[in-house]
Design an enzyme around this catalytic site. Structure first.
Site, PDB file in Angstrom:
ATOM      1  N   HIS A  56       0.857  -1.189   0.000  1.00 49.79           N
ATOM      2  CA  HIS A  56       0.000   0.000   0.000  1.00 49.79           C
ATOM      3  C   HIS A  56       0.891   1.237   0.000  1.00 49.79           C
ATOM      4  O   HIS A  56       1.159   1.804   1.049  1.00 49.79           O
ATOM      5  CB  HIS A  56      -0.906  -0.009   1.231  1.00 49.79           C
ATOM      6  CG  HIS A  56      -1.995   1.017   1.169  1.00 49.79           C
ATOM      7  ND1 HIS A  56      -3.244   0.820   1.702  1.00 49.79           N
ATOM      8  CD2 HIS A  56      -2.019   2.270   0.640  1.00 49.79           C
ATOM      9  CE1 HIS A  56      -3.989   1.901   1.510  1.00 49.79           C
ATOM     10  NE2 HIS A  56      -3.263   2.780   0.866  1.00 49.79           N
TER      11      HIS A  56
ATOM     12  N   GLU B 186      -2.471  -1.596  -3.325  1.00 46.60           N
ATOM     13  CA  GLU B 186      -3.612  -0.903  -2.736  1.00 46.60           C
ATOM     14  C   GLU B 186      -3.330   0.590  -2.647  1.00 46.60           C
ATOM     15  O   GLU B 186      -2.181   1.002  -2.425  1.00 46.60           O
ATOM     16  CB  GLU B 186      -3.879  -1.435  -1.317  1.00 46.60           C
ATOM     17  CG  GLU B 186      -4.205  -2.904  -1.296  1.00 46.60           C
ATOM     18  CD  GLU B 186      -4.750  -3.339   0.042  1.00 46.60           C
ATOM     19  OE1 GLU B 186      -4.408  -2.732   1.057  1.00 46.60           O
ATOM     20  OE2 GLU B 186      -5.546  -4.300   0.045  1.00 46.60           O
TER      21      GLU B 186
ATOM     22  N   HIS C  54      -8.043  -6.158   6.739  1.00 49.93           N
ATOM     23  CA  HIS C  54      -7.783  -5.144   7.772  1.00 49.93           C
ATOM     24  C   HIS C  54      -8.035  -5.691   9.178  1.00 49.93           C
ATOM     25  O   HIS C  54      -9.132  -6.124   9.510  1.00 49.93           O
ATOM     26  CB  HIS C  54      -8.570  -3.841   7.580  1.00 49.93           C
ATOM     27  CG  HIS C  54      -7.881  -2.693   8.263  1.00 49.93           C
ATOM     28  ND1 HIS C  54      -6.976  -1.864   7.629  1.00 49.93           N
ATOM     29  CD2 HIS C  54      -7.907  -2.299   9.548  1.00 49.93           C
ATOM     30  CE1 HIS C  54      -6.508  -0.982   8.504  1.00 49.93           C
ATOM     31  NE2 HIS C  54      -7.057  -1.213   9.672  1.00 49.93           N
TER      32      HIS C  54
HETATM   33  C1  LIG Z   1      -6.510  -1.255   2.961  1.00 46.61           C
HETATM   34  C2  LIG Z   1      -6.046  -1.798   4.249  1.00 46.61           C
HETATM   35  O1  LIG Z   1      -6.775  -1.984   5.189  1.00 46.61           O
HETATM   36  C3  LIG Z   1      -4.651  -2.148   4.359  1.00 46.61           C
HETATM   37  O2  LIG Z   1      -4.309  -2.719   3.171  1.00 46.61           O
HETATM   38  C4  LIG Z   1      -3.720  -0.993   4.488  1.00 46.61           C
HETATM   39  O3  LIG Z   1      -2.652  -1.245   3.618  1.00 46.61           O
HETATM   40  C5  LIG Z   1      -3.098  -0.892   5.812  1.00 46.61           C
HETATM   41  O4  LIG Z   1      -2.269   0.248   5.706  1.00 46.61           O
HETATM   42  P1  LIG Z   1      -1.114   0.466   6.759  1.00 46.61           P
HETATM   43  O5  LIG Z   1      -0.189  -0.730   6.670  1.00 46.61           O
HETATM   44  O6  LIG Z   1      -0.475   1.764   6.330  1.00 46.61           O
HETATM   45  O7  LIG Z   1      -1.801   0.512   8.103  1.00 46.61           O
HETATM   46  N1  LIG Z   2      -6.190  -4.938   2.696  1.00 54.52           N
HETATM   47  C1  LIG Z   2      -5.800  -5.258   4.046  1.00 54.52           C
HETATM   48  C2  LIG Z   2      -4.318  -5.421   4.103  1.00 54.52           C
HETATM   49  O1  LIG Z   2      -3.663  -5.480   3.083  1.00 54.52           O
HETATM   50  C3  LIG Z   2      -3.628  -5.539   5.410  1.00 54.52           C
HETATM   51  O2  LIG Z   2      -4.335  -4.924   6.450  1.00 54.52           O
HETATM   52  P1  LIG Z   2      -3.733  -5.185   7.912  1.00 54.52           P
HETATM   53  O3  LIG Z   2      -3.675  -6.678   8.111  1.00 54.52           O
HETATM   54  O4  LIG Z   2      -2.343  -4.568   7.923  1.00 54.52           O
HETATM   55  O5  LIG Z   2      -4.688  -4.511   8.858  1.00 54.52           O
END
Ligand SMILES: CC(=O)[C@@H](O)[C@H](O)COP(=O)(O)O
Ligand SMILES: NCC(=O)COP(=O)(O)O
Length: 237
Positions: free
Chosen positions: A43, A70, A190
């Site tokens: 992300h 993402e 998440h």
């Molecule tokens: C979309 C989502 O919930 C996660 O993919 C996100 O990548 C978490 O981002 P952080 O790792 O910056 O918390």
């Molecule tokens: N799309 C969710 C993700 O890639 C990871 O979320 P998290 O496990 O770091 O909360």
């Protein structure tokens, strides 16, 4: 079997903490795949607090499982995704200063915008998923955008799981049932972890992929990365 895509944002967080290249993010991604991960998720946020745009280019050259990028579809993000052409892009409506992802799209209010962005991305051959809350109207709106999949935002499930798992899963099961009827693929992510993942997987019809990062990398500090990935995979059988 539901696929596990490991989000390596937090490996990049640790690397960036001292300005060097330890842990090596590229090697970590390759090791995650070798240990059983069926995808790698990143992300790249606008401030590059963890994943840098250059990381995404470097990862594209080596990732052999599914690469999932993402982010909020800003012009810079879209330029990067079109250059990389990952297997999947997941559109997330995060503000630039969000500490983490904190909401799904309003697929009714932003339907025309999403339809345009999704059509553009799909024309490059990338599968598109959009981040949505487990709300029937949002799922129905998502189906009108042309997206291939939705990613159910599972923060509310995770935060209520220990109080009442049946109540926590209920909106997600309803949303998933509607999504399947609308022909949408279903991802989820998440705050998923070793406590809540199995129950989610058992109760979401048609779940195709979970992307997990924060809890998995934290668990790896205690159990080791290979063992941790295997532990998460065993929650998905
Ligand atoms: C979309 C989502 O919930 C996660 O993919 C996100 O990548 C978490 O981002 P952080 O790792 O910056 O918390
Ligand atoms: N799309 C969710 C993700 O890639 C990871 O979320 P998290 O496990 O770091 O909360």
């Amino acid at each position: 079997m539901t696929k596990l895509s490991v989000n390596i944002n937090k490996i990049a967080t640790l690397r960036n903490a001292r300005g060097g290249n330890r842990p090596n993010l590229i090697q970590s991604a390759l090791d995650c795949e070798r240990f059983g991960a069926q995808g790698i998720t990143v992300h790249p946020r606008p401030d590059e607090r963890h994943i840098r745009y250059q990381d995404v280019l470097d990862l594209k050259a080596v990732v052999t499982t599914e690469f999932n990028i993402e982010g909020n579809p800003t012009p810079g993000f879209l330029e990067l995704v079109k250059k990389v052409k990952p297997e999947q892009v997941t559109l997330v409506p995060d503000a630039p200063d969000a500490i983490t992802s904190n909401a799904g799209w309003d697929t009714i209010q932003h339907q025309n915008y999403l339809r345009e962005v999704i059509s553009d991305l799909k024309s490059t051959g990338t599968r598109v998923s959009i981040f949505v809350d487990p709300v029937i109207e949002m799922v129905e709106g998502a189906a009108q955008t042309g997206t291939d999949r939705i990613e159910l935002y599972t923060e509310a499930y995770a935060s209520h799981f220990h109080q009442d798992r049946e109540q926590a899963i209920a909106p997600y099961a309803r949303a998933a049932e509607r999504a399947v009827k609308l022909g949408l693929g279903i991802n989820a992510g998440h705050d998923l972890d070793l406590d809540n993942l199995k129950y989610l997987n058992q109760n979401i019809p048609g779940l195709l992929e979970v992307s997990i990062g924060h809890a998995l990398i934290c668990d790896a500090l205690y159990f080791g990365l290979e063992n941790t990935i295997q532990l998460y995979l065993r929650q998905l059988v």
